[in-house]
Design a protein around this motif. Structure first.
Motif, PDB file in Angstrom:
ATOM      1  N   UNK A  44      -9.494 -22.726  -9.102  1.00 36.65           N
ATOM      2  CA  UNK A  44     -10.118 -23.151 -10.206  1.00 36.65           C
ATOM      3  C   UNK A  44     -11.502 -24.085  -9.699  1.00 36.65           C
ATOM      4  N   UNK A  45     -12.037 -22.936  -8.993  1.00 30.57           N
ATOM      5  CA  UNK A  45     -13.699 -23.452  -8.689  1.00 30.57           C
ATOM      6  C   UNK A  45     -13.304 -24.732  -7.959  1.00 30.57           C
ATOM      7  N   UNK A  46     -12.466 -24.958  -6.925  1.00 30.98           N
ATOM      8  CA  UNK A  46     -12.142 -25.798  -5.864  1.00 30.98           C
ATOM      9  C   UNK A  46     -11.636 -27.041  -6.701  1.00 30.98           C
ATOM     10  N   UNK A  47     -11.255 -27.222  -7.854  1.00 26.94           N
ATOM     11  CA  UNK A  47     -10.493 -28.271  -8.530  1.00 26.94           C
ATOM     12  C   UNK A  47      -9.203 -28.450  -8.138  1.00 26.94           C
ATOM     13  N   UNK A  48      -8.655 -27.413  -7.639  1.00 22.60           N
ATOM     14  CA  UNK A  48      -7.143 -27.614  -7.127  1.00 22.60           C
ATOM     15  C   UNK A  48      -6.875 -26.954  -6.017  1.00 22.60           C
ATOM     16  N   UNK A  49      -6.203 -27.286  -5.079  1.00 23.94           N
ATOM     17  CA  UNK A  49      -5.922 -26.842  -3.706  1.00 23.94           C
ATOM     18  C   UNK A  49      -4.293 -27.054  -3.647  1.00 23.94           C
ATOM     19  N   UNK A  50      -3.826 -25.815  -3.140  1.00 26.21           N
ATOM     20  CA  UNK A  50      -2.216 -25.518  -2.736  1.00 26.21           C
ATOM     21  C   UNK A  50      -2.133 -25.518  -1.410  1.00 26.21           C
ATOM     22  N   UNK A  51      -0.896 -25.889  -1.002  1.00 23.05           N
ATOM     23  CA  UNK A  51      -0.239 -25.770   0.513  1.00 23.05           C
ATOM     24  C   UNK A  51       0.930 -25.063   0.493  1.00 23.05           C
ATOM     25  N   UNK A  52       1.055 -24.025   1.187  1.00 23.11           N
ATOM     26  CA  UNK A  52       2.537 -23.750   1.282  1.00 23.11           C
ATOM     27  C   UNK A  52       2.617 -23.624   3.132  1.00 23.11           C
ATOM     28  N   UNK A  53       4.069 -24.156   3.238  1.00 25.15           N
ATOM     29  CA  UNK A  53       4.396 -24.039   4.727  1.00 25.15           C
ATOM     30  C   UNK A  53       5.716 -23.004   4.972  1.00 25.15           C
ATOM     31  N   UNK A  54       5.555 -22.008   5.620  1.00 29.37           N
ATOM     32  CA  UNK A  54       6.524 -20.835   5.818  1.00 29.37           C
ATOM     33  C   UNK A  54       6.721 -20.406   4.524  1.00 29.37           C
ATOM     34  N   UNK A  55       5.658 -19.982   3.671  1.00 26.27           N
ATOM     35  CA  UNK A  55       5.941 -19.394   2.495  1.00 26.27           C
ATOM     36  C   UNK A  55       6.615 -20.027   1.315  1.00 26.27           C
ATOM     37  N   UNK A  56       6.800 -21.484   1.574  1.00 29.38           N
ATOM     38  CA  UNK A  56       7.354 -22.410   0.729  1.00 29.38           C
ATOM     39  C   UNK A  56       6.307 -23.302   0.181  1.00 29.38           C
ATOM     40  N   UNK A  64      -6.966 -40.028   8.590  1.00 25.82           N
ATOM     41  CA  UNK A  64      -6.593 -41.142   7.957  1.00 25.82           C
ATOM     42  C   UNK A  64      -6.194 -41.183   6.350  1.00 25.82           C
ATOM     43  N   UNK A  65      -6.527 -39.973   5.927  1.00 20.31           N
ATOM     44  CA  UNK A  65      -6.210 -39.759   4.166  1.00 20.31           C
ATOM     45  C   UNK A  65      -6.138 -38.230   3.873  1.00 20.31           C
ATOM     46  N   UNK A  66      -5.368 -38.135   2.558  1.00 21.29           N
ATOM     47  CA  UNK A  66      -5.559 -36.805   2.254  1.00 21.29           C
ATOM     48  C   UNK A  66      -7.014 -36.159   1.978  1.00 21.29           C
ATOM     49  N   UNK A  67      -7.810 -37.119   1.523  1.00 13.85           N
ATOM     50  CA  UNK A  67      -9.221 -36.696   1.309  1.00 13.85           C
ATOM     51  C   UNK A  67      -9.959 -36.213   2.495  1.00 13.85           C
ATOM     52  N   UNK A  91     -14.588 -34.183 -10.294  1.00 13.71           N
ATOM     53  CA  UNK A  91     -15.862 -34.448 -10.035  1.00 13.71           C
ATOM     54  C   UNK A  91     -15.969 -34.740  -8.313  1.00 13.71           C
ATOM     55  N   UNK A  92     -15.343 -33.716  -7.693  1.00 17.01           N
ATOM     56  CA  UNK A  92     -15.396 -33.621  -6.374  1.00 17.01           C
ATOM     57  C   UNK A  92     -14.578 -34.856  -5.498  1.00 17.01           C
ATOM     58  N   UNK A  93     -13.819 -35.540  -6.092  1.00 16.78           N
ATOM     59  CA  UNK A  93     -12.861 -36.563  -5.590  1.00 16.78           C
ATOM     60  C   UNK A  93     -11.361 -36.310  -5.950  1.00 16.78           C
TER      61      UNK A  93
END
Length: 133
Positions: A67-79, A108-111, A88-90
């Motif tokens: 979504x134009x860098x509005x959402x990021x998803x992480x998978x670990x071991x395909x889960x 130090x943070x997720x950001x 607005x970039x935050x």
């Protein structure tokens, strides 16, 4: 094998707060039992090994932006592991497990984690403790 680190991570590794590293592994070199030589200044005259560890295992990790860098998803071991949302970039929201991942990787943070991993990424979490996600 040698893994190079920025100076900012040395104290966190030595103190035990950075307990793994996330790297590309195109040639599938990392596996349980391999020696890890942690250093700064790799391939320079300033080379300095500061620790030696043993790989206790690896996990596949994928970081994907949508979504134009509005959402990021992480998978670990395909889960599915977690999602963060941007406004607005935050970061406006994230799943709490992402904070554990970020801190265990020395941020130090997720950001700050997503400032480092600011584009799609596929690789491995290289562990030197017994923690697995």
């Amino acid at each position: 094998m040698i893994i190079g680190f920025k100076e900012r991570f040395v104290d966190k590794i030595k103190s035990g707060t950075k307990i793994h590293t996330i790297r590309e592994d195109k040639h599938d070199r990392w596996s349980e039992g391999r020696k890890i030589y942690l250093a700064t200044g790799v391939r320079t005259k300033n080379y300095q090994q500061f620790a030696e560890k043993t790989c206790t295992g690896t996990q596949k990790i994928s970081i994907r932006y949508y979504d134009n860098k509005q959402r990021v998803r992480i998978t670990i071991d395909d889960r599915f592991f977690g999602t963060a949302f941007y406004d607005q970039g935050r970061i406006s929201y994230y799943v709490s497990e992402l904070e554990d991942l970020a801190r265990n990787d020395g941020f130090d943070s997720v950001d700050e984690f997503f400032q480092w991993f600011h584009k799609d990424f596929a690789g491995k979490i290289i562990h030197w403790t017994q923690l697995k996600y």
